[in-house]
Design an enzyme around this catalytic site. Structure first.
Site, mmCIF file in Angstrom:
data_model
loop_
_atom_site.group_PDB
_atom_site.id
_atom_site.type_symbol
_atom_site.label_atom_id
_atom_site.label_comp_id
_atom_site.label_asym_id
_atom_site.label_seq_id
_atom_site.Cartn_x
_atom_site.Cartn_y
_atom_site.Cartn_z
ATOM 1 N N LYS A 1 -17.527 -4.137 6.518
ATOM 2 C CA LYS A 1 -17.349 -3.801 5.101
ATOM 3 C C LYS A 1 -18.399 -2.819 4.611
ATOM 4 C CE LYS A 1 -14.319 -7.469 3.720
ATOM 5 N NZ LYS A 1 -14.089 -8.752 3.097
ATOM 6 N N ARG B 1 -14.303 -14.113 9.928
ATOM 7 C CA ARG B 1 -13.116 -13.245 10.030
ATOM 8 C C ARG B 1 -13.598 -11.887 10.503
ATOM 9 N NH1 ARG B 1 -10.440 -9.548 6.917
ATOM 10 N NH2 ARG B 1 -8.164 -9.557 7.100
HETATM 11 N N1 HH2 Z 1 -11.167 -9.276 3.620
HETATM 12 C C1 HH2 Z 1 -10.148 -8.409 3.758
HETATM 13 C C2 HH2 Z 1 -8.838 -8.880 3.899
HETATM 14 N N2 HH2 Z 1 -8.570 -10.192 3.913
HETATM 15 N N3 HH2 Z 1 -9.310 -12.428 3.827
HETATM 16 C C3 HH2 Z 1 -10.311 -13.308 3.692
HETATM 17 N N4 HH2 Z 1 -10.060 -14.621 3.728
HETATM 18 N N5 HH2 Z 1 -11.608 -12.909 3.523
HETATM 19 C C4 HH2 Z 1 -11.955 -11.589 3.485
HETATM 20 O O1 HH2 Z 1 -13.155 -11.278 3.307
HETATM 21 C C5 HH2 Z 1 -10.915 -10.615 3.625
HETATM 22 C C6 HH2 Z 1 -9.583 -11.086 3.788
HETATM 23 C C7 HH2 Z 1 -10.418 -6.941 3.819
HETATM 24 O O2 HH2 Z 1 -10.651 -6.519 5.138
HETATM 25 P P1 HH2 Z 1 -9.553 -5.864 6.123
HETATM 26 O O3 HH2 Z 1 -8.411 -6.800 6.335
HETATM 27 O O4 HH2 Z 1 -10.199 -5.424 7.360
HETATM 28 O O5 HH2 Z 1 -9.116 -4.555 5.369
HETATM 29 P P2 HH2 Z 1 -7.869 -4.155 4.491
HETATM 30 O O6 HH2 Z 1 -7.780 -5.107 3.349
HETATM 31 O O7 HH2 Z 1 -8.161 -2.735 4.088
HETATM 32 O O8 HH2 Z 1 -6.637 -4.280 5.361
#
Ligand code: HH2
Length: 273
Positions: free
Chosen positions: A219, A254
């Site tokens: 992040k 995660r």
């Molecule tokens: N962060 C993201 C998405 N889902 N779910 C939980 N439980 N906790 C988190 O911190 C979280 C999440 C954002 O990260 P990412 O999936 O890599 O990116 P994007 O939302 O751009 O797909």
């Protein structure tokens, strides 16, 4: 502390790895890499071999300012992946804010609901209770990722996050949801200073007695601390942050980089156990 997912008992004290699978064109670190079903399934198999305990599949980016995706589009990206994951034998969670998508995902084999809008839509709770699946409640100051960063203002961020998570967890449990996992929502309407405060004071969230999930993988705050611009290269900073989280009571991490975290976890466990 145990978590039962799809009939499997997972030991939360040892630290579990939730591998991230983004079937999206626009996720902040791997957008477009796994939009095709075959590529997504290949990545899931790779994460399983690297030691993931759970696979978290999402089909809508929730990065600040992300474009909303229709229900039909989200299902079209998600469902073939979920069906293809069945032979892997790992518990699968679905990362969605939409009850219609969540229900289709549960029918296609998902065993955990990961709702980054924090169960604001009552139908998410009803669904989890009906399908008898646990939920991850994520804190965000608003439901809409496009607007979230404008609301990154807190008095005491830890107290505000705690209050929101406890209220939502109690609503879910009293509606019959079998288990609730709390997640402070790093980066969701939070700047570096808020993320650091939450990480430092994570034991206050752990003391609430629920399993705790932490997601700092790649992040922006990790980039700000390390100076690493490209999200996919923020592996060392992510591992360091997640080890701090484990030491302060986190149970599930995660992560995008499963192999690196598996190595770090092996060392952490050897010291702890
Ligand atoms: N962060 C993201 C998405 N889902 N779910 C939980 N439980 N906790 C988190 O911190 C979280 C999440 C954002 O990260 P990412 O999936 O890599 O990116 P994007 O939302 O751009 O797909």
């Amino acid at each position: 502390m145990q978590l039962v997912l799809g009939g499997r008992q997972l030991d939360l004290r040892r630290g579990l790895l939730m591998g991230i699978l983004n079937a999206t064109p626009d996720s902040f670190s791997d957008g477009g890499d796994y939009l095709q079903t075959e590529k997504a399934l290949a990545r899931a198999r790779e994460m399983a071999a690297e030691g993931a305990d759970i696979i978290d599949v999402g089909a809508e980016s929730t990065r600040p300012g992300a474009r909303a995706v229709s229900i039909e589009e989200e299902k079209k990206r998600l469902l073939p992946v979920l069906r293809g994951l069945e032979p892997l034998g790992l518990p699968v969670s679905v990362d969605t804010r939409k009850p219609e998508v969540a229900e289709a995902a549960l029918q296609a084999g998902a065993r955990l609901l990961n709702d980054v809008s924090g169960l604001r839509d009552e139908r998410m709770i009803t669904l989890a209770a009906r399908y008898r699946v646990p939920v991850v409640v994520v804190h965000s100051p608003l439901d809409d990722p496009a607007e979230m960063m404008r609301h990154a203002r807190y008095g005491d961020v830890v107290s505000e996050v705690k209050e929101f998570l406890l209220t939502q967890a109690q609503r879910a449990l009293s509606a019959g949801v079998p288990a609730v996992i709390l997640d402070p929502g790093f980066g969701f309407g939070k700047k570096l200073e808020h993320n650091l405060e939450l990480l430092r004071r994570l034991p206050e969230l752990a003391a609430l007695g629920y399993p705790l999930l932490v997601g700092l993988s790649r992040k922006r705050s990790i980039g700000e601390l390390t100076g690493v611009q490209r999200p996919a290269e923020r592996v060392c900073g992510s591992v360091a942050a997640h080890l701090q989280a484990l030491g302060r009571g986190a149970n599930i991490l995660r992560v995008h980089d499963v192999a690196a975290h598996r190595e770090a976890l092996a060392v952490w466990r050897a010291v702890e156990e």
